[in-house]
Structure formats: C-alpha cells, structure tokens
Scaffold this motif. Structure first.
Motif, PDB file in Angstrom:
ATOM      1  N   LEU A 105       0.860  -1.188   0.000  1.00 21.52           N
ATOM      2  CA  LEU A 105       0.000   0.000   0.000  1.00 21.52           C
ATOM      3  C   LEU A 105       0.896   1.238   0.000  1.00 21.52           C
ATOM      4  O   LEU A 105       1.721   1.419   0.904  1.00 21.52           O
ATOM      5  CB  LEU A 105      -0.904  -0.004   1.243  1.00 21.52           C
ATOM      6  CG  LEU A 105      -2.051   0.992   1.234  1.00 21.52           C
ATOM      7  CD1 LEU A 105      -3.029   0.706   0.102  1.00 21.52           C
ATOM      8  CD2 LEU A 105      -2.777   0.995   2.571  1.00 21.52           C
ATOM      9  N   LEU A 106       0.747   2.036  -1.029  1.00 23.74           N
ATOM     10  CA  LEU A 106       1.615   3.201  -1.165  1.00 23.74           C
ATOM     11  C   LEU A 106       1.171   4.337  -0.248  1.00 23.74           C
ATOM     12  O   LEU A 106       0.053   4.328   0.283  1.00 23.74           O
ATOM     13  CB  LEU A 106       1.599   3.686  -2.621  1.00 23.74           C
ATOM     14  CG  LEU A 106       2.142   2.703  -3.655  1.00 23.74           C
ATOM     15  CD1 LEU A 106       1.837   3.184  -5.058  1.00 23.74           C
ATOM     16  CD2 LEU A 106       3.641   2.518  -3.476  1.00 23.74           C
ATOM     17  N   GLU A 107       2.052   5.312  -0.082  1.00 21.62           N
ATOM     18  CA  GLU A 107       1.760   6.471   0.757  1.00 21.62           C
ATOM     19  C   GLU A 107       0.506   7.206   0.272  1.00 21.62           C
ATOM     20  O   GLU A 107      -0.273   7.744   1.053  1.00 21.62           O
ATOM     21  CB  GLU A 107       2.958   7.426   0.698  1.00 21.62           C
ATOM     22  CG  GLU A 107       3.320   8.017   2.047  1.00 21.62           C
ATOM     23  CD  GLU A 107       4.596   8.834   1.963  1.00 21.62           C
ATOM     24  OE1 GLU A 107       4.708   9.775   2.748  1.00 21.62           O
ATOM     25  OE2 GLU A 107       5.454   8.541   1.116  1.00 21.62           O
ATOM     26  N   SER A 108       0.297   7.160  -1.040  1.00 22.80           N
ATOM     27  CA  SER A 108      -0.844   7.845  -1.646  1.00 22.80           C
ATOM     28  C   SER A 108      -2.175   7.136  -1.381  1.00 22.80           C
ATOM     29  O   SER A 108      -3.237   7.659  -1.683  1.00 22.80           O
ATOM     30  CB  SER A 108      -0.629   7.936  -3.158  1.00 22.80           C
ATOM     31  OG  SER A 108      -0.475   6.631  -3.679  1.00 22.80           O
ATOM     32  N   GLY A 109      -2.093   5.934  -0.826  1.00 25.16           N
ATOM     33  CA  GLY A 109      -3.309   5.175  -0.566  1.00 25.16           C
ATOM     34  C   GLY A 109      -3.628   4.162  -1.658  1.00 25.16           C
ATOM     35  O   GLY A 109      -4.524   3.331  -1.514  1.00 25.16           O
ATOM     36  N   TRP A 110      -2.881   4.239  -2.762  1.00 25.22           N
ATOM     37  CA  TRP A 110      -3.099   3.290  -3.863  1.00 25.22           C
ATOM     38  C   TRP A 110      -2.332   2.000  -3.600  1.00 25.22           C
ATOM     39  O   TRP A 110      -1.311   1.993  -2.943  1.00 25.22           O
ATOM     40  CB  TRP A 110      -2.616   3.889  -5.183  1.00 25.22           C
ATOM     41  CG  TRP A 110      -3.485   4.990  -5.699  1.00 25.22           C
ATOM     42  CD1 TRP A 110      -3.351   6.322  -5.444  1.00 25.22           C
ATOM     43  CD2 TRP A 110      -4.623   4.846  -6.542  1.00 25.22           C
ATOM     44  NE1 TRP A 110      -4.326   7.031  -6.078  1.00 25.22           N
ATOM     45  CE2 TRP A 110      -5.135   6.158  -6.758  1.00 25.22           C
ATOM     46  CE3 TRP A 110      -5.277   3.750  -7.129  1.00 25.22           C
ATOM     47  CZ2 TRP A 110      -6.264   6.388  -7.543  1.00 25.22           C
ATOM     48  CZ3 TRP A 110      -6.383   3.993  -7.914  1.00 25.22           C
ATOM     49  CH2 TRP A 110      -6.879   5.298  -8.118  1.00 25.22           C
ATOM     50  N   LEU A 111      -2.870   0.921  -4.155  1.00 22.96           N
ATOM     51  CA  LEU A 111      -2.154  -0.353  -4.058  1.00 22.96           C
ATOM     52  C   LEU A 111      -0.991  -0.349  -5.038  1.00 22.96           C
ATOM     53  O   LEU A 111      -1.121   0.146  -6.160  1.00 22.96           O
ATOM     54  CB  LEU A 111      -3.089  -1.518  -4.401  1.00 22.96           C
ATOM     55  CG  LEU A 111      -4.070  -1.955  -3.317  1.00 22.96           C
ATOM     56  CD1 LEU A 111      -5.025  -3.003  -3.883  1.00 22.96           C
ATOM     57  CD2 LEU A 111      -3.347  -2.530  -2.103  1.00 22.96           C
ATOM     58  N   ILE A 135       2.578  -6.327  -5.715  1.00 26.34           N
ATOM     59  CA  ILE A 135       1.659  -7.463  -5.589  1.00 26.34           C
ATOM     60  C   ILE A 135       1.997  -8.525  -6.636  1.00 26.34           C
ATOM     61  O   ILE A 135       2.025  -9.728  -6.343  1.00 26.34           O
ATOM     62  CB  ILE A 135       0.187  -7.001  -5.724  1.00 26.34           C
ATOM     63  CG1 ILE A 135      -0.179  -6.077  -4.557  1.00 26.34           C
ATOM     64  CG2 ILE A 135      -0.771  -8.203  -5.781  1.00 26.34           C
ATOM     65  CD1 ILE A 135      -1.496  -5.354  -4.721  1.00 26.34           C
ATOM     66  N   VAL A 136       2.273  -8.066  -7.860  1.00 26.56           N
ATOM     67  CA  VAL A 136       2.633  -9.002  -8.939  1.00 26.56           C
ATOM     68  C   VAL A 136       3.904  -9.771  -8.568  1.00 26.56           C
ATOM     69  O   VAL A 136       3.990 -10.993  -8.778  1.00 26.56           O
ATOM     70  CB  VAL A 136       2.811  -8.230 -10.281  1.00 26.56           C
ATOM     71  CG1 VAL A 136       3.500  -9.094 -11.327  1.00 26.56           C
ATOM     72  CG2 VAL A 136       1.473  -7.756 -10.798  1.00 26.56           C
ATOM     73  N   VAL A 137       4.881  -9.071  -7.995  1.00 27.42           N
ATOM     74  CA  VAL A 137       6.141  -9.735  -7.630  1.00 27.42           C
ATOM     75  C   VAL A 137       5.891 -10.802  -6.558  1.00 27.42           C
ATOM     76  O   VAL A 137       6.351 -11.948  -6.680  1.00 27.42           O
ATOM     77  CB  VAL A 137       7.195  -8.696  -7.159  1.00 27.42           C
ATOM     78  CG1 VAL A 137       8.400  -9.398  -6.533  1.00 27.42           C
ATOM     79  CG2 VAL A 137       7.649  -7.841  -8.331  1.00 27.42           C
ATOM     80  N   ILE A 138       5.111 -10.455  -5.527  1.00 28.57           N
ATOM     81  CA  ILE A 138       4.831 -11.425  -4.462  1.00 28.57           C
ATOM     82  C   ILE A 138       4.071 -12.627  -5.040  1.00 28.57           C
ATOM     83  O   ILE A 138       4.422 -13.792  -4.790  1.00 28.57           O
ATOM     84  CB  ILE A 138       4.026 -10.766  -3.307  1.00 28.57           C
ATOM     85  CG1 ILE A 138       4.893  -9.716  -2.605  1.00 28.57           C
ATOM     86  CG2 ILE A 138       3.552 -11.819  -2.305  1.00 28.57           C
ATOM     87  CD1 ILE A 138       4.146  -8.838  -1.626  1.00 28.57           C
ATOM     88  N   ALA A 139       3.044 -12.328  -5.832  1.00 28.13           N
ATOM     89  CA  ALA A 139       2.255 -13.416  -6.434  1.00 28.13           C
ATOM     90  C   ALA A 139       3.131 -14.273  -7.334  1.00 28.13           C
ATOM     91  O   ALA A 139       3.035 -15.510  -7.329  1.00 28.13           O
ATOM     92  CB  ALA A 139       1.097 -12.820  -7.240  1.00 28.13           C
ATOM     93  N   GLY A 140       4.006 -13.628  -8.097  1.00 29.95           N
ATOM     94  CA  GLY A 140       4.881 -14.353  -9.019  1.00 29.95           C
ATOM     95  C   GLY A 140       5.848 -15.262  -8.293  1.00 29.95           C
ATOM     96  O   GLY A 140       6.033 -16.427  -8.669  1.00 29.95           O
TER      97      GLY A 140
END
Lengths: 207, 204, 271
Positions: free
Chosen positions: B124-130, B135-140
């Motif tokens: 979760l970025l500082e801006s509030g966006w995911l 996420i792709v790296v973790i899932a990968g």
C-alpha cells in the motif's frame, strides 16, 4: 578406508570453511587465505591438468583405433602447439601464442557461437507458436522485448518499451527470483548433505 | 592484407559453411578450435596458477608449507591407474568440502534470505493506492515456488496457484528469449563486421 | 547434394538482412535506458583516483558482443582518471582483457603500474573471489606480465576489497553471481556488471534487491553507453543491423504463427 578418509577430509574442510565465513580475526583470515589459495586453487589447477591429459589419452586411443583420425590429430596438434609456442616465445604481448589465440581461437570460437543467431531465427519461425495460454504469454513477452530493444524509438508508441520494462522488472523478475530461491535452498541442503556424508555420489562407485 | 586477417577470415568462413550442411572444412576448423582452446587453457592454468602459486614459491622461495597441497595435487594423477584411482578422492574431498562449506552461508544469505527480503515490500503506497507491481512480484514468487514444489500434488487450489506460476515462468522465458535473440544477433553482427570491413573491405 | 529446406531460406534471409544493413553504414539514434544511465552514473560518481576492479569473466566466444561493452566501460573509467585493476576468472578472458585494457590505456595515455595493472587469471572463481577479499596480493603474487605485486605504485595501499571502490564484472555467464554471492555478501564490495544480453534477465532479482549496483547489457547497452560518453564505437555501428535482425525475427515469428494457425484451422496442425 578408501571412502572413510575422503569423507573425514570433506567434513573437516567443510566445517572449517563454514566457520571461517563468520570470523574476521586476522588468524582466521590467514587460515582462510591458506585454504583458498594454497589448497583450493592449487588442487583445482591440478584437476584441470588431469582433464587435459585425459583428453589427450582419449584422443591417442581413438587415433590408434583409426576413428576420425584426421580431426583428432588436428585437435592434438592444437593442444601440443600452444604449450610449445608458450615455452619458446612466452605468452605475453605480441607472442606467437597470443597470435594464435587472437587469430585462430577467438575468430573460430566467436563464429561458432554466432551460428546460434541462425538457429534462434529458425526456432522463432518453426517452434514459437501460441499453442496455449502460457505459450501466448511467452510469445507476447518475447515480442515486446525484441521490439523494445530495437532502435525504433521514434516509430514505436512510448507504451511498448514501458510495458516491456514493466514485464521484465516484475512478472519475469519474480519468476527468476523464485528459481533463485529454489536453487539457493537446493544448494544449501546439498552442501549440508555432502559435508555430513549423507550425499556420497562424488566418491564414485568404486570401493 | 595481413596474414592474421586472412587466417581469421578464412577460419570464420569455414565455420559459417556449417549453415549449408556439416562438411569436412567445418570439421577441420572445429577440431582445430577444440585443440587450440585446450592448449590455451592448459598454458594459462600452468603459468598463472601452478607456476605463480606453487612451483616458484615452493622450489625457488622454499615455502615448505606448499608441500602438502603439492602432494594432494599429485594424488589426482592416481585416477589414471586402476589400483590407485581411489587416492584422488582425498584431493577431491578438499575441493568438495571447501566448496560446500563456503556455499552454505552464501546460499543462505545472498541467494535465499536477501531475495526473500527483497520480495517482502509494502503493497500500500503512501498515496493510498495499491502497488500493483509489488503485488505481482509477491504473487509471481509464491506461485512459481508452488510450481516447483513437487512434494504435493498439483490439484485443487494449490494446483491453480502452481498453474499461475507457469504464466510467470513463461513471462521470464519470453523476456529471456527476447534478450537471447539480441545477444546472438550481436555476436553474428560482430563477426560480419570483421568479415565485411577487415577481411573483404566492403565497409568502412 | 543437400536438399534446400525452409531452414536454409531462413538462414539466407538473416545473412542478407545483416549484410545489407551493415553496408548501408548508417547508425540510428538510441534512447538511453534507465538501466544504462544507472551504470554510467555509478562510474561517474566515483572520485578521480579511486580504484575499480574490472574482471573479464567471459569466454572468447562472446567477444563480438562483449568488446564494445568492455571498451565503453574502460574508456569511461580511464576518462574519469579511475585506476583499474584487471582480473579474469575464466582463462579465455585473460588474453582478451589484457588487450582491451592495453588498447584503452594507450588511448588515454595511461601508464602500466601507475594507472592500471592487469593481474590476470586465477582458477576456481569462488576461491579467487573469497581469497581476494582476504588479500589480493596473496591471491596474485605476480601480475600477468610477471611483475611482483609490490612493484606497482598504484597497488601500494591496496590489498582487500576495502581499498577499492567496486568491481565491474564483464561477463557472459553466471560468474557475476559469484561476485555478488561471495564478494558482495561476504565482504560488502559493490558489484556492477557489463553483460551479454542473454544474461541480463538472470541478474534482474539481484538488481532489484540492490545486491547488484548496476548493469549494462548487450550491443544496445553498448550503443547507449557510447551515446552517454559521446563517442562512436561497435555498439553504435551495429545498431542498424541489430534493429534489422530483430525485425526479421519478429516477421519470422508472425509468419510462423500465421502458418501454424492456418494449418490448425484446416485440421492439419498438431495442437
């Protein structure tokens, strides 16, 4: 005893090298250098010499049996030529040894390697088909990469190189990272098994 | 034209003749390459390692401690005789043991822990966006590891995760293939540059 | 007589594409990637007088691709008055490395022993990397030219990785991995790499984790680096042929797929 002693030596050197990784004491550093330079590198160099002698023996045997005589003789000529040149004129600067390296070995070796360009092109034509979902992903990733690494910047929309970079830095990197972690864990356990004597295939089959 | 350019040019053409089919000229060049490469390797190993690290210090500077690695090295030659082949195992044990001992911390630290640590990033970025990329790296990483985990059958939800791993692997293989095309073409271009400019003088 | 097959046409096509594009003698402009810029910035950030190890960890086979890369990196380092120590962890890199260092040193009027030294080859890369971390002089008692380590003024205060600014591994295989896993992880030395393009993706996880400082890869990387240095070179010269060959491969991929799907739709292709 012919298997027990090597196992003990392996355990001993394995434990010493493992321990030395964590020691910065000057004495530990001296022992580390001693093992690395005086033992590891020197013995390794002998194994390389053994490999070369083995190659020569193998070729001499094949020549005496008449198998591919001309080609094997040429290989042996090359093996013998280089040490002779080195012995007479040395190996530095503009010596004949370096001349053969630069004008025979380098062009031959790099041209053999360059043949792969043709086989890669042939593979791209004959085998690179989107037969399934994963194959389509493979194809798209390759297509984007090849396109983005050409000098077509002015002609390509900006998003193509951006997507190619994103694919490389995220999904592609993630898969490579998982492979690395897997290899790391595999190497770790194999090393432990070798040191502890559970893995003994390196000793060979003979008693 | 210099004899060196003529030699290199003719040998280059001899290797390229393989593109039509396997032929005696190619085989001659290939055999010469094998021999010269091994000869070069032998000379370099001999002069930079055995001479510099062993023979000169031992016989000229009388560094007696080198007697042990020298004997261990000589044990390797036991492989050439049936009755003595087992004594080379002691020398091999030094190499295998040292390599395995040094590899354990390196594999654990550099290849495993640091790579896992680099994977675990804020999503979760500082801006509030995911952070989609994180996420792709973790899932990968997780799905590719699942794909290579063979102690459990690839069925059910685990099977789906493992199947997801194949897509990440294909992205990696595709990207690598793209870069391999680039690499192989570069090598060929390098050889053609030599042929066209130095050998045939067709380009500047 | 060998039967001419589709394979031969593909080969002839590639040969023609590369030959014609090289004879056009035109070098297209290249946009510098963030990756190459990072490598350039790394070398640029080093103060004049600092020392780098340049390790020629490649075989003769990849020289056509490695050469422009290595020359660009060496020219940058010499231009910025960085002192260089040359090593080789593969035997074939030994002769190549010496020639390339000698050539670039002459271009910049650099003196052997003062501005650069070529230590040469040591076998068993893991042992060589680890032992250099303990003592470079012990690992290389004499240099490639047979001079003792202590003879060189520039090596007077250098004996471990603590005394150098970093290592640039010029590689065509996995040797940079060993620099990272043994040199960086054990001794903390900063590692960068000039790689053949085929190896670039192998190192992405290390680049992402920060274990690898920067990389520059392939002929395209060399062309980008030459652009940053504002010089010509093999990278720039080869870019048109590289682009043309890439497009040729892409056309082959498209043609292959069109033929495959046609065959499949007519029920003749294997699925």
């Amino acid at each position: 005893m012919s298997r027990r002693l090597p196992q003990i030596v392996c355990l001993l050197f394995g434990l010493i090298m493992f321990t030395l990784y964590f020691l910065d004491h000057p004495t530990a550093k001296q022992i580390n250098t001693l093992i690395l330079v005086d033992y590891w590198q020197i013995i390794f160099a002998f194994t390389l010499v053994v490999g070369v002698i083995s190659f020569i023996r193998n070729h001499v045997t094949a020549i005496s049996r008449g198998n591919d005589r001309l080609y094997r003789l040429l290989s042996l000529f090359g093996v013998v030529l280089m040490p002779i040149l080195a012995l007479i004129w040395g190996i530095k600067g503009d010596s004949p040894f370096m001349w053969v390296f630069e004008n025979v070995q380098v062009p031959l070796q790099s041209t053999v390697f360059s043949l792969l360009a043709f086989f890669v092109a042939s593979a791209a034509f004959r085998g690179f088909h989107a037969r399934s979902g994963p194959a389509a992903v493979l194809l798209i990733a390759a297509f984007l990469t090849i396109l983005s690494r050409s000098s077509l910047e002015g002609l390509l929309p900006d998003f193509i190189p951006d997507i190619a970079v994103w694919v490389r830095n995220n999904p592609s990197m993630a898969a490579r990272r998982a492979i690395l972690i897997g290899i790391g864990l595999g190497s770790l356990t194999t090393s432990l098994r070798v040191i502890l004597g559970i893995e003994r295939t390196w000793l060979g089959g003979e008693k | 034209m210099a004899i060196s350019t003529i030699t290199a040019g003719l040998l280059t053409l001899a290797i390229l003749s393989f593109l039509y089919r396997d032929n005696p000229i190619y085989k001659v060049a290939e055999s010469l390459l094998v021999g010269v490469s091994i000869g070069y390797f032998l000379v370099i190993t001999w002069s930079t390692t055995l001479m510099d690290l062993l023979f000169i210090p031992l016989f000229s500077e009388h560094k007696i401690s080198l007697v042990i690695p020298f004997i261990l090295g000589l044990l390797m030659f036991g492989r050439f005789f049936k009755g003595t082949s087992h004594i080379s195992r002691i020398a091999i044990a030094v190499l295998i043991g040292s390599g395995a001992g040094a590899a354990i911390p390196a594999m654990l630290n550099a290849r495993t822990l640091q790579q896992i640590s680099a994977t675990i990033q804020p999503i979760l970025l500082e801006s509030g966006w995911l952070d989609i990329s994180a996420i792709v790296v973790i899932a990968g990483v997780l799905s590719t590891l699942a794909y290579f985990y063979f102690s459990r059958e690839h069925t059910g939800s685990f099977g789906w995760v493992a199947k997801g791993g194949t897509y990440f692997l294909m992205a990696f293989c595709g990207t690598t293939f793209g870069y391999t095309v680039m690499s192989r073409m570069s090598t060929f271009i390098g050889r053609m540059e030599f042929l066209l400019s130095d050998f045939l003088h067709l380009t500047q | 007589m060998t039967k001419i097959t589709s394979r031969h046409y593909v080969f002839a096509g590639l040969f023609a594409v590369v030959t014609v594009s090289m004879m056009l003698n035109y070098s297209p402009d290249t946009v510098v990637s963030a990756e190459t810029q990072k490598m350039y910035d790394f070398v640029e950030s080093l103060p004049a007088g600092s020392t780098l190890i340049i390790s020629f960890d490649h075989e003769a086979s990849s020289l056509p691709e490695i050469r422009p890369l290595a020359l660009a990196v060496l020219r940058h380092a010499f231009r910025n008055d960085i002192k260089l120590i040359g090593t080789a962890l593969l035997s074939e890199g030994t002769g190549v490395g010496y020639r390339l260092m000698q050539q670039t040193a002459n271009e910049f009027n650099k003196s052997y022993g003062v501005d650069y030294v070529y230590l040469g080859f040591k076998p068993q890369y893991i042992a060589a990397i680890l032992s250099m971390g303990e003592s470079i002089s012990r690992t290389y008692p004499v240099d490639y030219l047979g001079k003792t380590y202590s003879e060189h003024p520039m090596l007077k205060d250098i004996d471990t990785y603590n005394d150098i600014a970093g290592v640039i591994s010029i590689a065509d295989g996995s040797l940079t991995t060993h620099w990272i896993e043994y040199g960086n992880a054990r001794f903390g030395v900063r590692i960068s790499a000039a790689l053949t393009a085929a190896m670039v993706t192998t190192y992405d996880p290390y680049l992402s984790s920060g274990q690898l400082e920067a990389i520059v890869g392939g002929l395209r990387g060399a062309a980008e680096y030459e652009k940053l240095l504002n010089i010509g070179g093999g990278g720039k010269r080869g870019m048109l042929a590289q682009t043309a060959s890439h497009l040729y491969v892409l056309i082959l991929v498209i043609a292959g797929n069109v033929m495959y799907f046609r065959r499949r739709s007519s029920g003749r292709g294997n699925t």
